[in-house]
Design an enzyme around this catalytic site. Structure first.
Site, PDB file in Angstrom:
ATOM      1  N   SER A 288       0.155  -1.185  -0.178  1.00  0.00           N
ATOM      2  CA  SER A 288       0.264   0.062   0.431  1.00  0.00           C
ATOM      3  C   SER A 288       1.137   1.393   0.425  1.00  0.00           C
ATOM      4  O   SER A 288      -0.151   2.484  -0.629  1.00  0.00           O
ATOM      5  CB  SER A 288      -0.692   0.211   1.474  1.00  0.00           C
ATOM      6  OG  SER A 288      -0.272  -0.558   2.230  1.00  0.00           O
TER       7      SER A 288
ATOM      8  N   HIS B 200      -5.800  -4.322  -1.992  1.00  0.00           N
ATOM      9  CA  HIS B 200      -5.060  -3.191  -2.332  1.00  0.00           C
ATOM     10  C   HIS B 200      -4.931  -3.635  -3.663  1.00  0.00           C
ATOM     11  O   HIS B 200      -5.048  -3.737  -4.869  1.00  0.00           O
ATOM     12  CB  HIS B 200      -3.716  -2.685  -2.275  1.00  0.00           C
ATOM     13  CG  HIS B 200      -3.669  -1.573  -1.250  1.00  0.00           C
ATOM     14  ND1 HIS B 200      -4.881  -0.085  -1.454  1.00  0.00           N
ATOM     15  CD2 HIS B 200      -3.651  -1.490   0.067  1.00  0.00           C
ATOM     16  CE1 HIS B 200      -4.765   0.581  -0.802  1.00  0.00           C
ATOM     17  NE2 HIS B 200      -4.407   0.524  -0.187  1.00  0.00           N
TER      18      HIS B 200
ATOM     19  N   LYS C  31     -12.633  -0.859  -0.166  1.00  0.00           N
ATOM     20  CA  LYS C  31     -11.854  -0.180  -1.082  1.00  0.00           C
ATOM     21  C   LYS C  31     -12.413  -0.255  -2.205  1.00  0.00           C
ATOM     22  O   LYS C  31     -13.416   0.313  -2.362  1.00  0.00           O
ATOM     23  CB  LYS C  31     -10.223  -0.800  -0.806  1.00  0.00           C
ATOM     24  CG  LYS C  31      -8.873  -0.288   0.449  1.00  0.00           C
ATOM     25  CD  LYS C  31      -8.376  -0.653   0.624  1.00  0.00           C
ATOM     26  CE  LYS C  31      -8.098  -0.837   2.092  1.00  0.00           C
ATOM     27  NZ  LYS C  31      -7.001  -1.206   2.580  1.00  0.00           N
TER      28      LYS C  31
END
Ligand code: PLP
Length: 394
Positions: free
Chosen positions: A180, A208, A239
């Site tokens: 990240s 991610h 996310k």
């Protein structure tokens, strides 16, 4: 009082180091242009990779779920907190990921806490990349397993650790799929090969990478064609998926075990109905079209190339996470503040999250950013980058 004096001393220390910050309060929903103190700002720091937070199909699903089920689930999953939409979400997540089963948690953070502490016993060893996410570190801390850290993506060190831990009952290699802070991708094919050679388990956290890597955003295992060879895949629904939550995708037996052993699953209330319904709608959007993911990568790749052409140091970025390395914490904070004056929000990431001299602003490109948005961002970055001597082009 003494305890408040201690807290004040910590806070003074953070102020001295340039690490103190106030929380920004935004006056509009997550999107590309957002309001801050009445000003319209282009933000490039959210994890809303696909712009799903205000997707019409997801909003409709959330509203309908509230009408049908109300706003709360009323209980933990094991009592009355598993609704049919929770089960449907897990079925469709497993199908999407190509695994036997999936189990949903309240967040990615609690997923790692629950899964790691359930899988790892005192006789085991956990082998973790040094740059893994805080929730992995905390999940490991909850266990009695032996802890081994290898230098970031260093496969030679990983092999040495695998050789030296053969006496343990089982070994689990844990890695982020996409890291990240740098936006680089884990060398999953090499990790899988080593795991197979040394009979270890592979655990990848795709927070991610969910909705970002792989066909239709299926994640890093799909990206590298490693289906069936990665044992535990963690994903987040917070996310790219646009809501909140996390999940484990893997074997049916793993799911059955976690239902009895993962403490956040057992002792914390399940996702509200609107959240489960939103996530289900999001997985269907991803399943049915790869357009958003293609748009995301087009934006990310062109923006990263443009930054590099200007002369910025984008570190190891190979995903929509694009850092610009600035330097020490004070300089980095100042750089981020100047960008904000220009109308661009790029979050600064400082020591101790990254090395003292590797402070950076972290840009996250989304599918929602238009060409005009990205041009505006580049203009602002070029202007401020020149002020700070980060680029030298005339
Ligand atoms: C963001 C993140 C998490 C936490 O996910 P939440 O759903 O926000 O709790 C876990 N692991 C990694 C690698 C992350 O980047």
């Amino acid at each position: 009082m003494k305890y408040l004096d201690d807290l004040a001393a910590d806070i003074e220390g953070w102020k001295r180091d340039g690490r103190y910050r106030t929380i920004k309060v935004w006056e509009s929903g997550s999107g590309t242009w957002m309001y801050l103190n009445g000003r319209r700002i282009l933000q490039m720091s959210s994890n809303n990779y696909l712009g799903l937070t205000d997707h019409p199909a997801l909003k409709k699903a959330a509203i309908e779920a509230i009408e049908k089920y109300g706003v709360g689930s009323g209980s933990v999953r094991t009592i009355t907190g598993t609704l049919d939409i929770h089960e449907q979400l897990e079925l469709e997540l497993a199908a999407f990921k190509g695994t036997e089963a999936a189990l949903v948690f309240q967040s990615g953070f609690t997923t790692n806490q629950g899964a790691l502490s359930a899988i790892l016993g005192a006789d085991d060893a956990v082998i973790s990349d040094e740059l893994n996410h805080a929730s992995i570190i905390d999940g490991i801390r909850l266990t009695k397993a032996a802890r081994k850290i290898y230098a970031h993506k260093d496969m030679n060190q990983l092999e040495v650790v695998l050789k030296n831990t053969q006496k343990h009952r089982k070994r689990i290699i844990v890695t982020d799929g996409v890291f990240s802070m740098d936006g680089d991708i884990a060398p999953l094919p090499d990790i899988v090969q080593l795991a197979e050679a040394y009979d270890a388990i592979v655990y990848v956290d795709d927070a991610h990478a969910s909705g970002v890597l792989g066909k239709n955003g299926k994640g890093s295992t799909d990206h590298f064609g490693l289906h069936g060879r990665v044992h535990v895949q963690i994903g987040t629904l917070s996310k790219a998926i646009g809501a909140v939550g996390g999940y484990v995708a893997g074997a049916q037996l793993l799911k059955e075990h976690l239902i009895h052993s993962a403490r956040p699953f057992l002792f914390s209330t399940s996702q509200p109905p609107a959240v489960a319904a939103t996530c289900l709608a999001a997985i269907r959007v991803l399943r049915d079209s790869s357009d958003l993911v293609a748009r995301l990568w087009h934006n990310a790749d062109t923006f990263r190339s443009s930054l590099q052409r200007l002369g910025f140091d984008t570190g190891a970025s190979e995903t929509p996470i694009i850092p610009i390395i600035v330097g020490d914490p004070i300089r980095t904070t100042h750089f981020s503040d100047r960008l904000l004056e220009e109308g661009l929000f790029a979050q600064s990431i400082l020591y101790p999250t990254v090395a003292m001299d590797k402070g950076r602003v972290r840009l996250i490109v989304t599918a929602q950013h238009t060409e005009e948005d990205l041009a505006f961002a580049l203009d602002s970055l070029e202007k401020v980058g020149r002020e700070f001597g980060l680029i030298y082009i005339s």
